[in-house]
Design a protein around this motif. Structure first.
Motif, PDB file in Angstrom:
ATOM      1  N   ALA A   1      -7.349  -1.173   3.281  1.00 40.61           N
ATOM      2  CA  ALA A   1      -8.260  -0.952   4.131  1.00 40.61           C
ATOM      3  C   ALA A   1      -8.124   0.475   4.646  1.00 40.61           C
ATOM      4  O   ALA A   1      -9.000   1.090   5.072  1.00 40.61           O
ATOM      5  N   CYS A   2      -6.966   1.010   4.479  1.00 43.12           N
ATOM      6  CA  CYS A   2      -6.559   2.508   4.896  1.00 43.12           C
ATOM      7  C   CYS A   2      -7.205   3.658   3.754  1.00 43.12           C
ATOM      8  O   CYS A   2      -6.902   4.789   3.979  1.00 43.12           O
TER       9      CYS A   2
ATOM     10  N   ASN B   1       8.840  -6.347  -0.145  1.00 44.38           N
ATOM     11  CA  ASN B   1       9.614  -7.633   0.297  1.00 44.38           C
ATOM     12  C   ASN B   1       9.010  -8.803  -0.075  1.00 44.38           C
ATOM     13  O   ASN B   1       7.946  -8.855  -0.323  1.00 44.38           O
ATOM     14  N   GLU B   2       9.774  -9.845  -0.053  1.00 45.59           N
ATOM     15  CA  GLU B   2       9.000 -11.261  -0.660  1.00 45.59           C
ATOM     16  C   GLU B   2       8.089 -11.948   0.408  1.00 45.59           C
ATOM     17  O   GLU B   2       7.543 -13.042   0.107  1.00 45.59           O
ATOM     18  N   GLN B   3       8.454 -11.349   1.677  1.00 38.94           N
ATOM     19  CA  GLN B   3       7.315 -11.865   2.730  1.00 38.94           C
ATOM     20  C   GLN B   3       5.842 -11.660   2.118  1.00 38.94           C
ATOM     21  O   GLN B   3       5.438 -10.904   1.560  1.00 38.94           O
TER      22      GLN B   3
ATOM     23  N   CYS C   1       0.664  -1.305  -0.045  1.00 31.86           N
ATOM     24  CA  CYS C   1       0.058  -0.015   0.113  1.00 31.86           C
ATOM     25  C   CYS C   1       0.744   1.188   0.069  1.00 31.86           C
ATOM     26  O   CYS C   1       1.754   1.410   0.779  1.00 31.86           O
ATOM     27  N   GLU C   2       0.549   2.117  -1.028  1.00 28.21           N
ATOM     28  CA  GLU C   2       1.490   3.429  -1.098  1.00 28.21           C
ATOM     29  C   GLU C   2       1.224   4.254   0.017  1.00 28.21           C
ATOM     30  O   GLU C   2       2.029   5.166   0.411  1.00 28.21           O
ATOM     31  N   ALA C   3       0.107   4.233   0.796  1.00 29.04           N
ATOM     32  CA  ALA C   3      -0.202   4.996   2.027  1.00 29.04           C
ATOM     33  C   ALA C   3       0.283   4.458   3.359  1.00 29.04           C
ATOM     34  O   ALA C   3       1.167   5.250   3.905  1.00 29.04           O
ATOM     35  N   CYS C   4       0.088   3.305   3.643  1.00 30.42           N
ATOM     36  CA  CYS C   4       0.543   2.579   4.955  1.00 30.42           C
ATOM     37  C   CYS C   4       1.664   1.959   4.928  1.00 30.42           C
ATOM     38  O   CYS C   4       2.133   1.296   5.884  1.00 30.42           O
ATOM     39  N   GLY C   5       2.005   1.365   3.679  1.00 32.09           N
ATOM     40  CA  GLY C   5       2.893   0.525   3.554  1.00 32.09           C
ATOM     41  C   GLY C   5       2.612  -1.148   3.821  1.00 32.09           C
ATOM     42  O   GLY C   5       3.574  -1.958   3.842  1.00 32.09           O
TER      43      GLY C   5
END
Ligand code: ZN
Length: 174
Positions: A56-57, A66-68, A8-12
């Motif tokens: 959701a934000c 990351n790959e997780q 998410c660009e906003a909350c990561g």
């Protein structure tokens, strides 16, 4: 296959495309046709991003991270449908063996996605139900892990393996 990570660009918050291989694949077929087909969103990220529900934000999803494994990205059904319909048409016209196999694997989920439930056989319906239960267990494992409840995660994982095995047995034979 890699996790195809998004965020998410906003909350990561982390997202991934693991549960929407079909949707992403149909979008690629609609955009690029069958030549050089590959799974995952690489190269068509801009088009895919346009079709996803926001985080959701409220933030927009963007490729990379990351790959997780993260949460499942969700396509907007209305935005997706025209491309999905076109992609399925392309796939239906293919005779390349890899794509024919993919069509068989995707058939039940694709028909449901396209709102063509009346074409589903009893086997298809059973397959979809099992897949849904597997997805539910996968979410349960993730929730338990996130809450630090390793016992509950193990339990859900055991049920996942059990159900997955009977699923594989049932459908490998077709
Ligand atoms: Zn967010």
């Amino acid at each position: 296959m890699t996790a195809d990570p998004w965020h998410c660009e906003a909350c990561g918050a982390r997202y991934d495309m693991a549960s929407c291989t079909l949707e992403v694949g149909l979008v690629r077929l609609a955009l690029e046709g069958p030549d050089g087909f590959r799974l995952g969103s690489t190269g068509i990220e801009a088009e895919v991003a346009r079709l996803l529900e926001p985080c959701a934000c409220g933030g927009r999803l963007a490729p990379g991270g990351n790959e997780q494994l993260g949460s499942d990205a969700v396509f907007s059904a209305d935005a997706l449908r025209p491309l999905a319909r076109r992609g399925w048409e392309v796939l239906t016209g293919c005779d390349e063996p890899g794509l024919v196999r993919l069509r068989e694997v995707w058939r039940a989920r694709a028909l449901r996605l396209l709102g063509r439930d009346e074409e589903l056989s009893n086997d298809d319906v059973l397959e979809l139900r099992l897949e849904q239960r597997l997805a539910g267990l996968r979410a349960e494992i993730d929730r338990a892990r996130a809450a630090g409840d390793e016992d509950a995660a193990q339990m859900a994982h055991a049920r996942y393996i059990e159900l997955g095995t009977s699923y594989a047995r049932r459908f490998a034979a077709r």
